[in-house]
Design a protein around this motif. Structure first.
Motif, PDB file in Angstrom:
ATOM      1  N   GLY A 118       8.226   4.609   2.187  1.00 56.57           N
ATOM      2  CA  GLY A 118       9.349   4.642   3.128  1.00 56.57           C
ATOM      3  C   GLY A 118       9.196   3.170   4.005  1.00 56.57           C
ATOM      4  N   TRP A 119       7.903   3.187   4.458  1.00 58.31           N
ATOM      5  CA  TRP A 119       7.678   1.793   5.397  1.00 58.31           C
ATOM      6  C   TRP A 119       7.752   0.507   4.741  1.00 58.31           C
ATOM      7  N   VAL A 120       7.385   0.562   3.281  1.00 56.15           N
ATOM      8  CA  VAL A 120       7.550  -0.466   2.363  1.00 56.15           C
ATOM      9  C   VAL A 120       8.913  -0.709   2.157  1.00 56.15           C
ATOM     10  N   ALA A 121      10.075   0.313   2.091  1.00 57.60           N
ATOM     11  CA  ALA A 121      11.446   0.083   1.817  1.00 57.60           C
ATOM     12  C   ALA A 121      11.841  -0.332   3.173  1.00 57.60           C
ATOM     13  N   VAL A 122      11.662  -0.018   4.198  1.00 52.94           N
ATOM     14  CA  VAL A 122      12.204  -0.366   5.614  1.00 52.94           C
ATOM     15  C   VAL A 122      11.829  -1.972   5.526  1.00 52.94           C
TER      16      VAL A 122
END
Length: 290
Positions: A118-122
């Protein structure tokens, strides 16, 4: 095809059509008046539902309800301003950063977990939006700033709705939002008769009475928006939120095609890559929240 995905595709196409009519109307009307008619029609349709189905709710959070209405109205205001001034696909891309902002807000304020994916996607979502903006000398244009605000404002509204849904009928939440989005534009247009400045042209503008086919466009804008809302609700009630949220990014593809039909330029390679990054990041965040 999964019924929830099909419903979301119908919703996305309807919302893209809604944006297209808003863009066409913005050629003759200030964006504040387009917002006025858009919300006014929805307000009338929503109020009519109370005649068929009485309210059943607990209530008790009026300030949060007011906050959601005001922040949602601001988000719509800058979104419709962008629809009038930049390609439809770009305006939709900005608005679809809302799930990315929502994930961040839910992490800090609702203590919801976000995995490393999720953080990589953000991160890549923000890289994508920078590629869409293409800021010159690290300076954001007015529409770039409004684009970010439309996504962030929508995220704040969605986050508050999750709390409001626990104690309010959904129709009351929507009615509060569209009523605010009708009354305030009316007041702003009244104010514009005595005061106007280019700095606040996104919220000030003189009322101009529609005529002829313009009334048809206004009616179709309101109708397509209502259909989009209806099928979005049906989609989330049929299939897992992560799958439906991912399918919702089809609105950018529909907006790109419709925008080209309306005369928008085809995005360059950097812009297209940025749009794809925003879509990919949003899909991953949606799946992570499933």
């Amino acid at each position: 095809m999964n019924r929830g995905v099909l419903f979301m595709l119908v919703s996305s196409f309807s919302f893209a059509i809604d944006g297209a009519f808003a863009k066409v109307l913005s050629q003759d009307f200030d964006s504040i008046e387009v917002v006025f008619f858009r919300n006014g029609l929805t307000m009338c349709l929503m109020a009519a539902t109370f005649l068929r189905k009485p309210l059943k709710q607990v209530g008790g959070k009026p300030w949060l309800l007011l906050f959601r209405a005001l922040i949602g109205f601001f988000s719509m205001l800058v979104f419709f301003y962008n629809i009038a001034h930049i390609p439809l696909a770009d305006a939709m891309t900005f608005s679809r950063t809302a799930p990315i902002f929502t994930a961040i807000l839910a992490f800090f304020f609702l203590k919801e977990h976000i995995g490393w994916k999720g953080w990589v996607a953000v991160f890549f979502g923000f890289v994508g939006i920078v590629m869409v903006m293409k800021p010159g000398e690290l300076m954001l244009s007015k529409t770039d700033f409004f684009g970010i605000m439309s996504g962030l404002g929508a995220a704040l509204a969605y986050t508050s709705v999750r709390e409001l849904n626990k104690v309010y009928d959904t129709r009351i939440i929507v009615l509060a939002f569209v009523s605010t989005g009708t009354v305030f534009p009316a007041l702003f247009m009244l104010l514009s008769e005595f005061y106007h400045t280019p700095m606040f042209d996104f919220m000030l503008g003189n009322f101009k009475m529609p005529s002829g086919i313009q009334w048809l466009y206004i009616g179709l804008m309101g109708f397509s928006g209502a259909v989009g809302q209806l099928y979005m609700t049906k989609a989330f009630g049929t299939t897992k939120a992560g799958i439906v949220g991912a399918a919702g990014y089809s609105i950018i593809f529909f907006s790109l095609l419709i925008g080209l039909f309306l005369g928008d330029p085809l995005p360059d390679f950097m812009g297209l890559l940025g749009i794809l990054l925003v879509i990919l990041s949003g899909v991953i965040v949606a799946k992570e929240k499933e």
